[in-house]
Design an enzyme around this catalytic site. Structure first.
Site, PDB file in Angstrom:
ATOM      1  N   LYS A 266      10.431 -30.607 -52.113  1.00 45.73           N
ATOM      2  CA  LYS A 266       9.772 -29.445 -51.504  1.00 45.73           C
ATOM      3  C   LYS A 266      10.822 -28.529 -50.888  1.00 45.73           C
ATOM      4  CE  LYS A 266       6.839 -28.245 -47.545  1.00 45.73           C
ATOM      5  NZ  LYS A 266       6.037 -28.763 -46.416  1.00 45.73           N
ATOM      6  N   LYS A 278       1.401 -20.717 -37.391  1.00 48.29           N
ATOM      7  CA  LYS A 278       1.707 -21.796 -36.448  1.00 48.29           C
ATOM      8  C   LYS A 278       1.770 -21.207 -35.039  1.00 48.29           C
ATOM      9  CE  LYS A 278       4.383 -24.532 -39.759  1.00 48.29           C
ATOM     10  NZ  LYS A 278       3.545 -25.736 -39.803  1.00 48.29           N
ATOM     11  N   ASP A 349      -1.318 -22.935 -44.177  1.00 46.48           N
ATOM     12  CA  ASP A 349      -0.251 -23.761 -43.616  1.00 46.48           C
ATOM     13  C   ASP A 349      -0.147 -25.116 -44.314  1.00 46.48           C
ATOM     14  OD1 ASP A 349       1.876 -24.317 -41.983  1.00 46.48           O
ATOM     15  OD2 ASP A 349       0.663 -25.032 -40.308  1.00 46.48           O
ATOM     16  N   GLU A 351       0.954 -25.312 -47.438  1.00 45.11           N
ATOM     17  CA  GLU A 351       1.545 -24.613 -48.585  1.00 45.11           C
ATOM     18  C   GLU A 351       2.467 -25.481 -49.418  1.00 45.11           C
ATOM     19  OE1 GLU A 351       4.727 -25.347 -46.260  1.00 45.11           O
ATOM     20  OE2 GLU A 351       2.823 -24.568 -45.522  1.00 45.11           O
ATOM     21  N   ARG A 353       2.262 -28.457 -50.623  1.00 45.79           N
ATOM     22  CA  ARG A 353       1.614 -29.122 -51.754  1.00 45.79           C
ATOM     23  C   ARG A 353       1.316 -28.140 -52.887  1.00 45.79           C
ATOM     24  NH1 ARG A 353      -3.107 -31.191 -47.963  1.00 45.79           N
ATOM     25  NH2 ARG A 353      -1.276 -31.174 -46.599  1.00 45.79           N
TER      26      ARG A 353
END
Length: 496
Positions: A266, A278, A349, A351, A353
């Site tokens: 990732k 966030k 949030d 993101e 995956r």
């Protein structure tokens, strides 16, 4: 720093500091004396009783990673003696050696020593022992001063380390140092701030690695990703002013490979959360570490390129930022991944995956024998396992066993977690194939189940490294900051 095997017996070694290890159960204290092993007794006699006096005065018990040191008389061949605790004998393993070596190295540097002799017991075999000690020393003494205008003066560097009385090969030490170079490379990538480590600089770093080690490099630009239908990855990327980079580095051995593997990391160089921003207290200032999976992937590239195994390895990272802008995806948007799956984005949030989805589809199309993805994916995994342990998910028992064995050898803690198919019900969407997040309970499991939808038949495993990617305080051979977690496990797996 030079690290080498020393064929000189412990009693004849000369240098600034001699470090020895003692097990917790090996020290017997009485009111009048200390009972030492024969070898320790001979050393104590040579040091005119300094060793036994040190142990007695400090009430040293030999607990793991404890240490004491003192100067010795001017008539001896060494200036200082360091004693490090090895813990209980029945719990002694390779990582005990790494931890002990790290303690020795840090203390020797603090004591301003330039030469260090290490005399520690063997575990498994001589080469494995040498590798573990070398890793402990190298990783503990790594300092990252790139972003300090005036680096702290931490004393003179340790110039020479000798592994005393160990019949190991020079190749074992060289092997360990190549792996450590990969770990340190990963640490420095993850530690770099988001205005220094960007999708563009990550692509440039891949180019540098490919050129230095003769690797094959493919960088897919936004237009290339559009042609491949990578709607999930590009959906995340569209909020950033920086262009996304889909990076594919391939190591091919000179001989026919016995196996073809893929590692997917990732690569979110910064994660603001997107429009699901966030909030204060969420640790947004630390979201530079959200490319920890890619950092580990790049570190593994560097190690494997030097070790040259007879395995073909594909290293893949879909690199972008997750930002807030007028171009960013909205909560509720639908994205189509490159395998045709339509995803409802119910949380921008979640993101990582989404970027991994297209990367996994790409990896499987390469026809590899197994795929491992690594990601700082969920806070839920940290809640479940804490900061020291990564989560492992895989529907393939053989692959899970391989990774677990590789992690045990590396001393990188990992725990296999369930892929409870029933939990996928929480990801089902009314008008799309799935949502990108499910209910709060079992969040790390549903994240793994989401990724599973993008691998059809290839053995696959997912590692959630959100906890161990970073330490806030010095911990064993990890200094404060990025740890390079996963590089040594992946190297062991590839070589196995």
């Amino acid at each position: 720093m030079e690290i080498k095997v020393g064929n000189i017996p412990q009693l004849k070694w000369a240098g600034d500091a001699l470090a020895i290890g003692l097990f917790e159960d090996a020290i017997k204290l009485t009111e009048d004396a200390i009972e030492l092993t024969e070898e320790m007794a001979e050393l104590d006699e040579m040091l005119s009783g300094t060793l036994s006096e040190l142990i007695k005065e400090t009430e040293f018990k030999g607990k793991a990673n404890s240490s004491v040191s003192t100067r010795v008389g001017i008539k001896t061949s060494i200036r200082k003696i360091i004693v490090v605790g090895l813990g209980k004998l029945e719990k002694f393993k390779l990582d005990s050696l790494r931890q002990a070596a790290a303690t020795c190295g840090r203390l020797a540097k603090k004591e301003r020593c330039k030469t260090l002799g290490i005399s520690l017991p063997m575990c498994q075999d001589a080469d494995s022992t040498a590798i573990a000690i070398t890793e402990g020393i190298e990783l503990a003494l790594h300092q990252d001063n790139r972003f300090k205008s005036e680096p702290e003066n931490l004393g003179p560097d340790l110039e020479k380390v000798e592994l005393i009385g160990l019949a190991a090969s020079d190749e074992a030490i060289a092997h360990a140092r190549k792996i450590c170079s990969g770990v340190i490379f990963a640490r420095e990538l993850v530690a770099a701030p988001a205005n220094s480590c960007t999708p563009i600089t990550m692509a440039e770093t891949a180019q540098t690695l490919a050129k230095e080690f003769g690797l094959t490099l493919e960088i897919l630009e936004k237009e290339d990703c559009e042609k491949l239908g990578m709607g999930a990855f590009l959906g995340v990327a569209q909020g950033s002013d920086l262009p996304p980079k889909f990076i594919h580095v391939t190591y091919k051995p000179e001989v026919t490979p016995r196996r073809k593997l893929a590692i997917v990391g990732k690569g979110l160089t910064f994660d603001s959360g997107g429009l699901n921003l966030k909030v204060s207290g969420s640790g947004i200032e630390m979201m530079k570490i959200d490319m920890g999976g890619a950092g580990t992937t790049f570190g593994t590239i560097k190690a494997i390129a030097q070790l040259k195994p007879d395995v073909e390895v594909h290293f893949i990272s879909a690199v972008t930022e997750n930002m807030v802008s007028g171009h960013a995806i909205h909560p509720g948007d639908f994205l189509t991944a490159s395998n045709g799956k339509i995803i409802e984005v119910n949380n921008t949030d979640a993101e990582g995956r989404l970027t991994l989805a297209d990367a996994l589809v790409f990896a499987e199309k390469l026809g590899v024998d197994a795929i491992i993805d690594l990601a700082t994916l969920t806070g839920a995994c940290v809640v479940a396992l804490g900061n020291d342990i990564a989560g492992l998910w895989s529907p393939n028992d053989n692959l899970a066993a391989e990774i677990t064995a590789a992690a045990e050898k590396a001393g990188e803690k990992m725990w296999r977690m369930p892929l409870e198919e029933k939990y996928f019900e929480g990801l089902k969407a009314m008008h799309a194939d799935m949502k990108n997040t499910g209910p709060r309970p079992g969040g790390a499991i549903t994240a793994a189940l989401f990724l599973k939808q993008f691998v059809k038949n290839t053995p696959w495993a997912h590692l959630d490294i959100a906890g161990p990617v970073w330490v806030d305080t010095e911990n064993g051979y990890n200094n404060q900051g990025a740890t390079g977690y996963g590089v040594r496990t992946l190297v062991n797996w590839i070589l196995s």
